[in-house]
Design a protein around this motif. Structure first.
Motif, short mmCIF file in Angstrom:
data_model
loop_
_atom_site.label_atom_id
_atom_site.label_comp_id
_atom_site.label_asym_id
_atom_site.label_seq_id
_atom_site.Cartn_x
_atom_site.Cartn_y
_atom_site.Cartn_z
N UNK A 54 0.82 -1.44 0.03
CA UNK A 54 -0.08 0.16 -0.02
C UNK A 54 0.97 1.16 0.29
N UNK A 55 1.88 1.66 0.67
CA UNK A 55 2.67 2.52 1.19
C UNK A 55 4.15 2.95 -0.18
N UNK A 56 4.07 1.67 -0.58
CA UNK A 56 4.90 1.93 -2.50
C UNK A 56 3.91 1.76 -3.55
N UNK A 57 2.26 1.76 -3.24
CA UNK A 57 1.73 2.37 -4.57
C UNK A 57 1.27 3.65 -3.48
N UNK A 58 0.97 4.42 -2.94
CA UNK A 58 0.65 5.27 -2.41
C UNK A 58 1.99 6.58 -2.65
N UNK A 59 2.87 5.97 -2.90
CA UNK A 59 4.36 6.48 -3.35
C UNK A 59 4.45 6.94 -4.39
N UNK A 60 3.61 6.83 -5.60
CA UNK A 60 3.89 6.47 -6.44
C UNK A 60 2.41 7.45 -6.83
N UNK A 61 1.37 7.57 -5.76
CA UNK A 61 0.03 8.51 -6.45
C UNK A 61 -1.40 7.39 -6.51
N UNK A 62 -0.77 6.09 -6.15
CA UNK A 62 -1.55 5.59 -6.45
C UNK A 62 -2.71 5.00 -4.83
N UNK A 63 -3.88 5.26 -5.01
CA UNK A 63 -5.37 5.42 -4.48
C UNK A 63 -5.63 4.01 -4.10
N UNK A 64 -6.11 2.81 -2.94
CA UNK A 64 -7.05 2.76 -2.95
C UNK A 64 -6.69 1.38 -4.07
N UNK A 65 -5.49 0.62 -3.85
CA UNK A 65 -4.37 -1.01 -4.65
C UNK A 65 -5.48 -1.35 -4.21
N UNK A 66 -5.53 -2.78 -5.37
CA UNK A 66 -6.22 -4.43 -4.74
C UNK A 66 -5.26 -4.86 -5.39
N UNK A 67 -4.77 -6.02 -4.66
CA UNK A 67 -4.50 -6.84 -4.49
C UNK A 67 -4.70 -8.28 -5.41
N UNK A 68 -4.05 -8.78 -6.61
CA UNK A 68 -4.65 -9.62 -7.38
C UNK A 68 -3.64 -11.30 -7.15
N UNK A 69 -1.96 -11.35 -6.93
CA UNK A 69 -1.06 -11.88 -6.97
C UNK A 69 -0.16 -12.13 -6.71
N UNK A 70 0.62 -13.07 -6.39
CA UNK A 70 1.65 -13.08 -5.71
C UNK A 70 2.26 -13.82 -6.38
N UNK A 71 3.48 -12.97 -6.29
CA UNK A 71 4.81 -14.22 -7.04
C UNK A 71 4.70 -15.63 -6.38
N UNK A 72 4.63 -17.36 -6.84
CA UNK A 72 4.58 -18.32 -5.31
C UNK A 72 6.05 -18.31 -4.81
N UNK A 73 5.70 -18.57 -3.97
CA UNK A 73 7.28 -19.01 -3.02
C UNK A 73 8.47 -19.55 -3.67
N UNK A 74 7.69 -20.91 -3.92
CA UNK A 74 7.97 -21.63 -5.14
C UNK A 74 8.99 -20.94 -6.42
N UNK A 75 8.51 -19.88 -7.01
CA UNK A 75 9.38 -19.40 -7.41
C UNK A 75 9.66 -17.68 -7.34
N UNK A 76 10.25 -17.72 -5.95
CA UNK A 76 10.69 -15.88 -5.57
C UNK A 76 10.19 -15.38 -4.66
N UNK A 77 8.07 -15.08 -4.86
CA UNK A 77 7.87 -14.65 -4.14
C UNK A 77 8.61 -12.92 -3.74
N UNK A 78 9.06 -12.22 -4.78
CA UNK A 78 9.15 -11.45 -4.50
C UNK A 78 8.72 -10.08 -5.63
N UNK A 79 7.37 -10.61 -6.04
CA UNK A 79 6.09 -9.94 -7.17
C UNK A 79 5.00 -9.68 -6.60
N UNK A 80 4.53 -9.19 -7.07
CA UNK A 80 3.09 -8.61 -6.63
C UNK A 80 2.28 -8.01 -8.06
#
Length: 110
Positions: A32-58
């Motif tokens: 949420x803070x990353x989204x707000x920092x670039x001016x985005x409000x009300x971000x809605x999570x969709x999916x995350x990289x799975x733990x097996x593939x690094x879990x480093x992107x959303x």
């Protein structure tokens, strides 16, 4: 959730234990803070990289646009081709090297 969203591409997860929505997207969550920092409000999570593939992107949406939060670097990218979630998911499901996806870095709001 549409069946398109409920069935993430290989290497991605929509499982509650992976997504940890309250941790990442709660009032003081890093996503949420990353989204707000670039001016985005009300971000809605969709999916995350799975733990097996690094879990480093959303992947998340804000308004009718789709974004990627790089959890390691802390930056936010906007998907520009395709620009809609269903189109993006379709491209992400294609075999590696055959998908056609473009992104642009979203700059911090000063």
């Amino acid at each position: 959730m549409s069946s398109q969203r409920a069935n993430p591409p290989d290497g991605w997860s929509v499982a509650d234990e992976d997504m940890q929505i309250s941790l990442y997207w709660g009032d003081v969550g890093e996503g949420k803070l990353a989204a707000n920092t670039v001016g985005l409000n009300a971000p809605q999570p969709v999916m995350i990289k799975s733990r097996d593939t690094g879990g480093d992107a959303y992947v998340f949406t804000s308004g009718d646009k789709v974004y990627l939060w790089n959890m390691t670097m802390g930056n936010v990218w906007q998907y520009t081709k395709p620009a809609d979630l269903d189109g993006l998911l379709t491209e992400m499901r294609k075999p590696a090297g055959t998908n056609d996806v473009d992104m642009e870095l979203v700059h911090q709001v000063v």
